[in-house]
Design an enzyme around this catalytic site. Structure first.
Site, PDB file in Angstrom:
ATOM      1  N   PRO A  41       0.798  -1.222   0.000  1.00  0.00           N
ATOM      2  CA  PRO A  41       0.000   0.000   0.000  1.00  0.00           C
ATOM      3  C   PRO A  41       0.834   1.277   0.000  1.00  0.00           C
ATOM      4  CG  PRO A  41      -0.192  -1.129   2.113  1.00  0.00           C
ATOM      5  CD  PRO A  41       0.549  -2.038   1.192  1.00  0.00           C
ATOM      6  N   ASN A  42       0.350   2.208  -0.782  1.00  0.00           N
ATOM      7  CA  ASN A  42       0.875   3.564  -0.894  1.00  0.00           C
ATOM      8  C   ASN A  42       2.187   3.670  -1.664  1.00  0.00           C
ATOM      9  OD1 ASN A  42      -1.273   4.850   0.576  1.00  0.00           O
ATOM     10  ND2 ASN A  42      -0.408   3.887   2.390  1.00  0.00           N
ATOM     11  N   ARG A  94       4.464  11.027  -2.227  1.00  0.00           N
ATOM     12  CA  ARG A  94       4.195  10.827  -0.801  1.00  0.00           C
ATOM     13  C   ARG A  94       5.469  11.049   0.010  1.00  0.00           C
ATOM     14  NH1 ARG A  94       4.018   5.208   2.204  1.00  0.00           N
ATOM     15  NH2 ARG A  94       3.466   5.947   4.272  1.00  0.00           N
ATOM     16  N   TYR A 145      10.810   9.236   1.404  1.00  0.00           N
ATOM     17  CA  TYR A 145      10.862   8.207   0.356  1.00  0.00           C
ATOM     18  C   TYR A 145      11.539   8.650  -0.929  1.00  0.00           C
ATOM     19  CZ  TYR A 145       7.522   6.020   3.468  1.00  0.00           C
ATOM     20  OH  TYR A 145       6.917   5.468   4.564  1.00  0.00           O
ATOM     21  N   ASN A 193       8.008  -5.382  -0.391  1.00  0.00           N
ATOM     22  CA  ASN A 193       7.874  -4.241   0.514  1.00  0.00           C
ATOM     23  C   ASN A 193       6.395  -4.208   0.879  1.00  0.00           C
ATOM     24  OD1 ASN A 193       7.515  -1.817   1.806  1.00  0.00           O
ATOM     25  ND2 ASN A 193       8.924  -0.688   0.494  1.00  0.00           N
ATOM     26  N   ALA A 205       2.754  -0.690   5.160  1.00  0.00           N
ATOM     27  CA  ALA A 205       2.221  -0.734   6.522  1.00  0.00           C
ATOM     28  C   ALA A 205       1.775  -2.135   6.944  1.00  0.00           C
ATOM     29  CB  ALA A 205       1.062   0.247   6.662  1.00  0.00           C
ATOM     30  N   GLU A 224      12.575  -9.013   2.421  1.00  0.00           N
ATOM     31  CA  GLU A 224      11.742  -7.855   2.779  1.00  0.00           C
ATOM     32  C   GLU A 224      12.577  -6.584   2.614  1.00  0.00           C
ATOM     33  OE1 GLU A 224       9.614  -6.077   6.813  1.00  0.00           O
ATOM     34  OE2 GLU A 224      10.323  -8.148   6.813  1.00  0.00           O
ATOM     35  N   HIS A 241      12.541  -2.194   2.774  1.00  0.00           N
ATOM     36  CA  HIS A 241      11.899  -0.929   3.150  1.00  0.00           C
ATOM     37  C   HIS A 241      12.803   0.211   2.715  1.00  0.00           C
ATOM     38  CE1 HIS A 241       8.688  -2.830   5.322  1.00  0.00           C
ATOM     39  NE2 HIS A 241       9.594  -3.663   5.808  1.00  0.00           N
ATOM     40  N   ARG A 257      12.087   5.451  12.818  1.00  0.00           N
ATOM     41  CA  ARG A 257      10.838   6.189  12.637  1.00  0.00           C
ATOM     42  C   ARG A 257       9.896   5.924  13.815  1.00  0.00           C
ATOM     43  NH1 ARG A 257       8.607   5.516   6.889  1.00  0.00           N
ATOM     44  NH2 ARG A 257       7.368   7.267   7.606  1.00  0.00           N
TER      45      ARG A 257
END
Length: 144
Positions: free
Chosen positions: A10-11, A18, A23, A74, A77, A98, A100, A107
């Protein structure tokens, strides 16, 4: 030719728009182009999937089981709470890395824990889009 699947959650379709301070300014299309070039250099193929829907990500993981040599994911969330994606990864006999873009460990507190990591070969965080290149290279070279 070996094939690998790259799954973005998502996103991530909003890359470049964003939170560019977190990012970066490159888009999902930029990332996919960079990965296609890396795949060509490594002599492999890739298929890229992005969805904002948990079920579609699970379907992609299941579909990869019989067609691909590994997965880069990735989960966005979903990383922090999707036991369904975790179980889908555990159900396939493929190496999964995985990735990110940001360093999730620096964060917000809720981003510090991944329910996905325990069922992956490894995790790359905080290296921007280059983390995906590293993951693809690791999957390809790790098979030698």
């Amino acid at each position: 030719m070996k094939q690998f699947m790259v799954i973005n959650g998502p996103n991530l379709n909003r890359l470049g728009k964003r939170e560019p301070a977190v990012y970066g300014h490159k888009t999902l299309e930029d990332l996919e182009g960079q990965l296609l070039e890396t795949a060509r250099e490594l002599g492999v193929g890739i298929t890229c999937v992005q969805s904002n829907h948990e079920g579609r990500l699970i379907d992609a993981i299941h579909e990869a089981a019989d067609q691909y040599s590994g997965i880069i994911i990735n989960p966005g969330a979903f990383t922090h709470y999707s036991y369904a994606i975790r179980d889908a990864i555990a159900s396939v006999d493929l190496p999964v890395i995985e990735v990110h873009i940001s360093n999730v460990h620096t964060r917000e507190e809720f981003r510090h824990h991944s329910v996905i990591a325990p069922v992956t070969k490894g995790q790359i965080v905080g290296l921007g889009l280059y983390g995906y290149v590293m993951a693809l290279t690791a999957l390809v070279k790790g098979e030698d």
